[in-house]
Design a protein around this motif. Sequence first.
Motif, PDB file in Angstrom:
ATOM      1  N   TRP A 134       0.849  -1.194   0.000  1.00  0.00           N
ATOM      2  CA  TRP A 134       0.000   0.000   0.000  1.00  0.00           C
ATOM      3  C   TRP A 134       0.887   1.247   0.000  1.00  0.00           C
ATOM      4  CZ3 TRP A 134       0.106   3.710   3.924  1.00  0.00           C
ATOM      5  CH2 TRP A 134      -0.720   4.820   3.669  1.00  0.00           C
ATOM      6  N   ARG A 138       0.932   4.115  -2.759  1.00  0.00           N
ATOM      7  CA  ARG A 138       0.492   5.474  -2.371  1.00  0.00           C
ATOM      8  C   ARG A 138       1.590   6.471  -2.764  1.00  0.00           C
ATOM      9  NH1 ARG A 138      -4.242   7.860   0.731  1.00  0.00           N
ATOM     10  NH2 ARG A 138      -3.469   9.939   1.008  1.00  0.00           N
ATOM     11  N   THR A 311      -9.919   0.875  -9.197  1.00  0.00           N
ATOM     12  CA  THR A 311     -10.128   1.605  -7.945  1.00  0.00           C
ATOM     13  C   THR A 311     -10.361   3.083  -8.215  1.00  0.00           C
ATOM     14  OG1 THR A 311      -8.722   0.070  -6.737  1.00  0.00           O
ATOM     15  CG2 THR A 311      -9.052   2.226  -5.726  1.00  0.00           C
ATOM     16  N   GLU A 315     -13.658   5.177  -7.377  1.00  0.00           N
ATOM     17  CA  GLU A 315     -13.549   6.183  -6.304  1.00  0.00           C
ATOM     18  C   GLU A 315     -13.581   7.607  -6.872  1.00  0.00           C
ATOM     19  OE1 GLU A 315     -12.901   6.611  -2.904  1.00  0.00           O
ATOM     20  OE2 GLU A 315     -13.563   4.597  -2.494  1.00  0.00           O
ATOM     21  N   PRO A 379     -20.506  12.216   1.161  1.00  0.00           N
ATOM     22  CA  PRO A 379     -20.575  11.259   0.051  1.00  0.00           C
ATOM     23  C   PRO A 379     -20.177   9.837   0.456  1.00  0.00           C
ATOM     24  CG  PRO A 379     -19.529  13.291  -0.668  1.00  0.00           C
ATOM     25  CD  PRO A 379     -19.713  13.415   0.812  1.00  0.00           C
ATOM     26  N   ARG A 385     -12.431  -0.248   9.890  1.00  0.00           N
ATOM     27  CA  ARG A 385     -11.047  -0.641  10.174  1.00  0.00           C
ATOM     28  C   ARG A 385     -11.026  -1.876  11.064  1.00  0.00           C
ATOM     29  NH1 ARG A 385     -10.498   2.635   6.861  1.00  0.00           N
ATOM     30  NH2 ARG A 385      -9.235   4.527   6.846  1.00  0.00           N
ATOM     31  N   PRO A 445     -15.107  14.189   5.907  1.00  0.00           N
ATOM     32  CA  PRO A 445     -15.704  13.642   4.681  1.00  0.00           C
ATOM     33  C   PRO A 445     -14.698  12.831   3.860  1.00  0.00           C
ATOM     34  CG  PRO A 445     -15.322  15.998   4.461  1.00  0.00           C
ATOM     35  CD  PRO A 445     -15.040  15.648   5.897  1.00  0.00           C
ATOM     36  N   PHE A 446     -13.412  13.178   3.992  1.00  0.00           N
ATOM     37  CA  PHE A 446     -12.387  12.463   3.229  1.00  0.00           C
ATOM     38  C   PHE A 446     -11.608  11.506   4.131  1.00  0.00           C
ATOM     39  CE2 PHE A 446     -13.016  16.476   0.879  1.00  0.00           C
ATOM     40  CZ  PHE A 446     -13.285  15.969  -0.387  1.00  0.00           C
ATOM     41  N   SER A 447     -12.206  11.120   5.279  1.00  0.00           N
ATOM     42  CA  SER A 447     -11.519  10.359   6.308  1.00  0.00           C
ATOM     43  C   SER A 447     -10.323  11.178   6.790  1.00  0.00           C
ATOM     44  CB  SER A 447     -11.119   8.974   5.780  1.00  0.00           C
ATOM     45  OG  SER A 447     -10.590   8.196   6.823  1.00  0.00           O
ATOM     46  N   ARG A 451      -4.611   6.899   5.877  1.00  0.00           N
ATOM     47  CA  ARG A 451      -5.477   6.304   4.853  1.00  0.00           C
ATOM     48  C   ARG A 451      -6.574   7.276   4.427  1.00  0.00           C
ATOM     49  NH1 ARG A 451      -4.496   0.757   3.859  1.00  0.00           N
ATOM     50  NH2 ARG A 451      -5.553   1.238   1.918  1.00  0.00           N
ATOM     51  N   ASN A 452      -6.266   8.567   4.436  1.00  0.00           N
ATOM     52  CA  ASN A 452      -7.288   9.514   3.984  1.00  0.00           C
ATOM     53  C   ASN A 452      -7.398   9.453   2.452  1.00  0.00           C
ATOM     54  OD1 ASN A 452      -5.046  10.815   3.061  1.00  0.00           O
ATOM     55  ND2 ASN A 452      -5.481  12.767   4.021  1.00  0.00           N
ATOM     56  N   CYS A 453      -8.282  10.293   1.918  1.00  0.00           N
ATOM     57  CA  CYS A 453      -8.542  10.235   0.479  1.00  0.00           C
ATOM     58  C   CYS A 453      -7.395  10.876  -0.304  1.00  0.00           C
ATOM     59  CB  CYS A 453      -9.842  10.978   0.192  1.00  0.00           C
ATOM     60  SG  CYS A 453     -10.195  11.114  -1.556  1.00  0.00           S
ATOM     61  N   GLY A 455      -7.547  11.603  -3.386  1.00  0.00           N
ATOM     62  CA  GLY A 455      -8.120  12.460  -4.431  1.00  0.00           C
ATOM     63  C   GLY A 455      -8.818  13.699  -3.886  1.00  0.00           C
ATOM     64  N   PHE A 458      -8.281  17.001  -5.821  1.00  0.00           N
ATOM     65  CA  PHE A 458      -8.926  16.849  -7.126  1.00  0.00           C
ATOM     66  C   PHE A 458     -10.437  17.047  -6.956  1.00  0.00           C
ATOM     67  CE2 PHE A 458     -11.169  14.420 -10.297  1.00  0.00           C
ATOM     68  CZ  PHE A 458     -10.399  14.438 -11.441  1.00  0.00           C
ATOM     69  N   ALA A 459     -10.991  16.380  -5.933  1.00  0.00           N
ATOM     70  CA  ALA A 459     -12.443  16.412  -5.711  1.00  0.00           C
ATOM     71  C   ALA A 459     -12.916  17.825  -5.358  1.00  0.00           C
ATOM     72  CB  ALA A 459     -12.819  15.439  -4.595  1.00  0.00           C
TER      73      ALA A 459
HETATM   74  C1  HEM Z   1     -16.239  14.243  -2.860  1.00  0.00           C
HETATM   75  C2  HEM Z   1     -15.395  13.362  -3.290  1.00  0.00           C
HETATM   76  C3  HEM Z   1     -14.690  12.326  -2.455  1.00  0.00           C
HETATM   77  C4  HEM Z   1     -14.935  11.912  -1.176  1.00  0.00           C
HETATM   78  C5  HEM Z   1     -15.988  12.429  -0.214  1.00  0.00           C
HETATM   79  C6  HEM Z   1     -13.987  10.859  -0.879  1.00  0.00           C
HETATM   80  C7  HEM Z   1     -13.909  10.197   0.340  1.00  0.00           C
HETATM   81  C8  HEM Z   1     -12.988   9.215   0.635  1.00  0.00           C
HETATM   82  C9  HEM Z   1     -12.910   8.519   1.892  1.00  0.00           C
HETATM   83  C10 HEM Z   1     -13.843   8.742   3.083  1.00  0.00           C
HETATM   84  C11 HEM Z   1     -11.889   7.635   1.806  1.00  0.00           C
HETATM   85  C12 HEM Z   1     -11.467   6.621   2.870  1.00  0.00           C
HETATM   86  C13 HEM Z   1     -12.092   5.300   2.505  1.00  0.00           C
HETATM   87  C14 HEM Z   1     -11.895   4.231   3.535  1.00  0.00           C
HETATM   88  O1  HEM Z   1     -11.248   4.420   4.537  1.00  0.00           O
HETATM   89  O2  HEM Z   1     -12.435   3.161   3.287  1.00  0.00           O
HETATM   90  C15 HEM Z   1     -11.317   7.762   0.482  1.00  0.00           C
HETATM   91  C16 HEM Z   1     -10.255   7.023   0.020  1.00  0.00           C
HETATM   92  C17 HEM Z   1      -9.808   7.073  -1.281  1.00  0.00           C
HETATM   93  N1  HEM Z   1     -10.221   7.920  -2.263  1.00  0.00           N
HETATM   94 FE1  HEM Z   1     -11.610   9.373  -2.085  1.00  0.00          FE
HETATM   95  N2  HEM Z   1     -13.208  10.651  -1.975  1.00  0.00           N
HETATM   96  C18 HEM Z   1     -13.587  11.528  -2.951  1.00  0.00           C
HETATM   97  C19 HEM Z   1     -13.039  11.660  -4.211  1.00  0.00           C
HETATM   98  C20 HEM Z   1     -12.004  10.908  -4.697  1.00  0.00           C
HETATM   99  C21 HEM Z   1     -11.395  11.092  -6.002  1.00  0.00           C
HETATM  100  C22 HEM Z   1     -11.798  12.167  -7.005  1.00  0.00           C
HETATM  101  C23 HEM Z   1     -10.444  10.115  -6.131  1.00  0.00           C
HETATM  102  C24 HEM Z   1      -9.527   9.826  -7.280  1.00  0.00           C
HETATM  103  C25 HEM Z   1      -9.435  10.510  -8.375  1.00  0.00           C
HETATM  104  C26 HEM Z   1     -10.452   9.333  -4.893  1.00  0.00           C
HETATM  105  C27 HEM Z   1      -9.644   8.247  -4.647  1.00  0.00           C
HETATM  106  C28 HEM Z   1      -9.545   7.617  -3.419  1.00  0.00           C
HETATM  107  C29 HEM Z   1      -8.645   6.504  -3.166  1.00  0.00           C
HETATM  108  C30 HEM Z   1      -7.745   5.828  -4.170  1.00  0.00           C
HETATM  109  C31 HEM Z   1      -8.797   6.169  -1.816  1.00  0.00           C
HETATM  110  C32 HEM Z   1      -8.027   5.117  -1.030  1.00  0.00           C
HETATM  111  C33 HEM Z   1      -6.804   5.807  -0.437  1.00  0.00           C
HETATM  112  C34 HEM Z   1      -5.912   4.930   0.425  1.00  0.00           C
HETATM  113  O3  HEM Z   1      -6.423   4.068   1.145  1.00  0.00           O
HETATM  114  O4  HEM Z   1      -4.696   5.150   0.403  1.00  0.00           O
HETATM  115  N3  HEM Z   1     -11.398   9.854  -4.061  1.00  0.00           N
HETATM  116  N4  HEM Z   1     -12.006   8.741  -0.211  1.00  0.00           N
END
Ligand code: HEM
Length: 511
Positions: A134, A138, A311, A315, A379, A385, A445-447, A451-453, A455, A458-459
């Motif tokens: 991972w 990353r 993925t 996502e 979202p 976990r 919202p993005f954790s 392990r936060n988001c 993206g 970008f979002a």
């Molecule tokens: C409003 C838009 C978005 C929200 C609210 C969001 C939210 C999240 C959250 C809560 C997680 C944690 C998931 C978990 O722990 O299971 C996550 C992980 C992730 N997100 Fe986002 N996301 C968004 C947009 C995006 C975009 C645009 C991308 C890619 C272009 C993306 C790619 C990823 C990836 C690859 C992970 C896993 C990261 C890791 O574990 O290292 N997300 N996102």
Amino acid sequence: MVPGFLSLSLSRLGLWASGLVLVLGFFKLIHLLLRKQKLARAMDSFPGPPTHWLFGHTLEIQQTGSLDKVVSWAHQYPCAHPLWFGPFIGFLNIYEPDFAKAVYSRGDPKASDVYDFFLQWIGKGLLVLEGPKWFQHRKLLTPGFHYDVLKPYVSVFAESTRIMLDKWEEKAREDKCFDIFCDVGQMALDTLMKCTFGKGDSGLGHRDSSYYLAVSNLTLLMQQRLESFQYHNDFIYWLTPHGRRFLRACQVAHDHTDQVIRERKAALQDEKEREKIQNRRHLDFLDILLGARDEDGIKLSDMDLRSEVDTFMFEGHDTTTSGISWFLYCMALYPEHQQRCREEALEILGDRDAFQWDDLGKMTYLTMCIKESFRLYPPVPQVYRQLSKPVTFVDGRSLPAGSLISLHIYALHRNSAVWPDPEVFDPLRFSPENVSRRHPFAFMPFSAGPRNCIGQQFAMNEMKVVTALCLLRFEFSLDPSRLPIKIPQLILRSKNGIHLHLKPLGPGSGK
Ligand code: HEM
């Protein structure tokens, strides 16, 4: 006719096989019961809503309104309570900032009881991967979200939005309310295909639309599987009609991603195209994946490549679709905030007709409204976990390694101990002064943590450009007879779509 000795040995074989299945089944049951006992004992000090011995809490969480049911449980049981998905899988459901910090500031692995359901579909990509692999992926993919890479995407977001808005112009002429969710989804997929996968032409092809529908199906089926304990076992699930539907949808999704990879690989064979890519100052996501080599110079395997593409494809569009759609719903619900965002966008734009990178930082009111809509309509409403080591929470209660944690983002964002009048839409909660006074893990919202988001930036950029353009073209209002019904399907959707009334605004109209 089967000879006598053969039929005898066949029936013996059948007997042995049934015996073996029974013995294996028995051991599996013992294993599950022991695990249940361990999980339940670990959560002894956390009272919670009554649990059905077989269904756990699934009967409640399968119902419409389940998200608000958890909010009402959160009132009754502050900080955390046990949440059982059937008889054997029990999570500690948390929705309090200090509890969230205790777990999410560390890098504990994803709960395989949930995330393994993803494997058939998105494989072991960044979302599901663990450990050194991972970390390696990353690190490899982070430059794909560098702000120099993100800058040119502003015009891509605008172009995809324009296509959607032109479509809405036609629909609005009929003066009827319509569901915006699907159009937003197609637009978000279109931008993602262009930005991260370098798709050149405009508009979605037939294959992309089938992919979009397949993802809707997959998220629905995954959520159903999580909430139906009888589907937790792979062997049983693949035999059911739902399981077979899931496999068919996976096939559609994989055909789509394979095509994307094939096209880029073919382009790389072409000398001119290769030169063009090498001369680009910043590589896109797919360039990075295809060019990646480990310390020994070995490329990513085809399987790893496909998992990452699957993925990001999922996502990267489904989450923003939910974010944009619920934001527009909030704007329709609160016309005064809608108008303020519109005026801000008009002022930033001045006499120009397109947003530029530097404009995004100036959209302060819009950004506060986006965050407030993420608070009320996150979202991604829930993430899971499994503790790799024990944790002790601020109130002294603790959990041993191996325990399962569910962070209920939806309930955290409506926790009245953190958010006064949580149901009120108030963008000023996100003014710099108010943010500085709040717990950093109150809004996730993005954790958060390692392990936060990936993206997130970008979002946020996409959200700003798309929503500002929407507000400049239309005035959004509600259809009171068709209010959306929130349902969690990995992402936050509406059971009956998000129906809005759109009134076209004249060019340069500040209303
Ligand atoms: C409003 C838009 C978005 C929200 C609210 C969001 C939210 C999240 C959250 C809560 C997680 C944690 C998931 C978990 O722990 O299971 C996550 C992980 C992730 N997100 Fe986002 N996301 C968004 C947009 C995006 C975009 C645009 C991308 C890619 C272009 C993306 C790619 C990823 C990836 C690859 C992970 C896993 C990261 C890791 O574990 O290292 N997300 N996102």
